[in-house]
Scaffold this motif. Structure first.
Motif, PDB file in Angstrom:
ATOM      1  N   SER A 169     -18.414   3.292  33.619  1.00 39.28           N
ATOM      2  CA  SER A 169     -19.496   2.450  33.093  1.00 39.28           C
ATOM      3  C   SER A 169     -20.082   1.563  34.184  1.00 39.28           C
ATOM      4  O   SER A 169     -21.301   1.395  34.294  1.00 39.28           O
ATOM      5  N   TYR A 170     -19.211   0.990  34.995  1.00 40.30           N
ATOM      6  CA  TYR A 170     -19.611   0.124  36.114  1.00 40.30           C
ATOM      7  C   TYR A 170     -20.513   0.887  37.081  1.00 40.30           C
ATOM      8  O   TYR A 170     -21.592   0.425  37.455  1.00 40.30           O
TER       9      TYR A 170
ATOM     10  N   MET B 281     -13.919   2.240  32.143  1.00 38.83           N
ATOM     11  CA  MET B 281     -14.514   1.012  32.673  1.00 38.83           C
ATOM     12  C   MET B 281     -15.207   1.274  34.013  1.00 38.83           C
ATOM     13  O   MET B 281     -16.348   0.872  34.231  1.00 38.83           O
ATOM     14  N   HIS B 282     -14.526   1.988  34.905  1.00 41.19           N
ATOM     15  CA  HIS B 282     -15.077   2.267  36.230  1.00 41.19           C
ATOM     16  C   HIS B 282     -16.328   3.133  36.119  1.00 41.19           C
ATOM     17  O   HIS B 282     -17.331   2.891  36.815  1.00 41.19           O
TER      18      HIS B 282
ATOM     19  N   LEU C  26     -24.674   0.483  37.937  1.00 44.34           N
ATOM     20  CA  LEU C  26     -25.189   0.310  39.299  1.00 44.34           C
ATOM     21  C   LEU C  26     -26.136   1.435  39.692  1.00 44.34           C
ATOM     22  O   LEU C  26     -27.119   1.206  40.408  1.00 44.34           O
TER      23      LEU C  26
ATOM     24  N   ILE D 154     -15.465  -5.117  42.174  1.00 48.94           N
ATOM     25  CA  ILE D 154     -14.923  -5.705  40.955  1.00 48.94           C
ATOM     26  C   ILE D 154     -13.805  -6.665  41.343  1.00 48.94           C
ATOM     27  O   ILE D 154     -12.806  -6.255  41.941  1.00 48.94           O
TER      28      ILE D 154
ATOM     29  N   THR E 123     -21.223  -4.256  46.051  1.00 48.04           N
ATOM     30  CA  THR E 123     -20.541  -4.818  44.883  1.00 48.04           C
ATOM     31  C   THR E 123     -19.069  -4.466  44.915  1.00 48.04           C
ATOM     32  O   THR E 123     -18.655  -3.477  45.530  1.00 48.04           O
TER      33      THR E 123
ATOM     34  N   ASP F 268     -13.532   0.602  43.933  1.00 45.34           N
ATOM     35  CA  ASP F 268     -14.432  -0.224  43.122  1.00 45.34           C
ATOM     36  C   ASP F 268     -15.585  -0.799  43.926  1.00 45.34           C
ATOM     37  O   ASP F 268     -16.391  -1.546  43.412  1.00 45.34           O
TER      38      ASP F 268
ATOM     39  N   PHE G  93      -9.780  -5.976  40.778  1.00 42.27           N
ATOM     40  CA  PHE G  93      -9.668  -4.567  40.380  1.00 42.27           C
ATOM     41  C   PHE G  93      -8.254  -4.024  40.536  1.00 42.27           C
ATOM     42  O   PHE G  93      -7.766  -3.286  39.674  1.00 42.27           O
TER      43      PHE G  93
END
Length: 107
Positions: free
Chosen positions: A81-82, A78-79, A86, A60, A58, A103, A63
């Motif tokens: 949470s991402y 944000m990162h 995953l 982003i 994956t 990312d 990014f």
């Protein structure tokens, strides 16, 4: 057993000849080689099992642009949470995060 190794500084190509001589002088032959191969195969059969696996990579989209426009704290939230999402996907599918670089995440 082969020729004795020459003394003094090595000549061009001498390293290859020396390595080759070492390999030739210790290489097993006949039954010893067959026995070694059988033992190695037996160990591999016990240690290695073939499996069908899936790999998910994956990234982003955009990014770098986000990183240049967002506040550092917002970007980290944000990162994080991402990556957490995953990791949850990995756990739900009996997988793990194998690599996390920027990312890009590989499950």
């Amino acid at each position: 057993q082969g020729q004795p190794l020459p003394q003094g500084p090595p000549q061009k190509g001498a390293v290859v000849r020396r390595a080759h001589q070492s390999v030739v002088s210790v290489a097993p032959t006949g039954q010893a080689l067959k026995s070694s191969a059988t033992k190695a195969r037996s160990l591999l059969d016990r240690w290695l099992k073939r499996k069908i696996v899936s790999v998910m990579v994956t990234d982003i989209s955009g990014f770098n642009d986000l990183a240049n426009t967002m506040a550092t704290e917002e970007l980290l939230v944000m990162h994080s949470s991402y990556v957490t999402v995953l990791e949850d996907v990995g756990k739900a599918t009996k997988g793990t995060v194998q690599s996390l670089v920027g990312d890009r995440v590989i499950l």
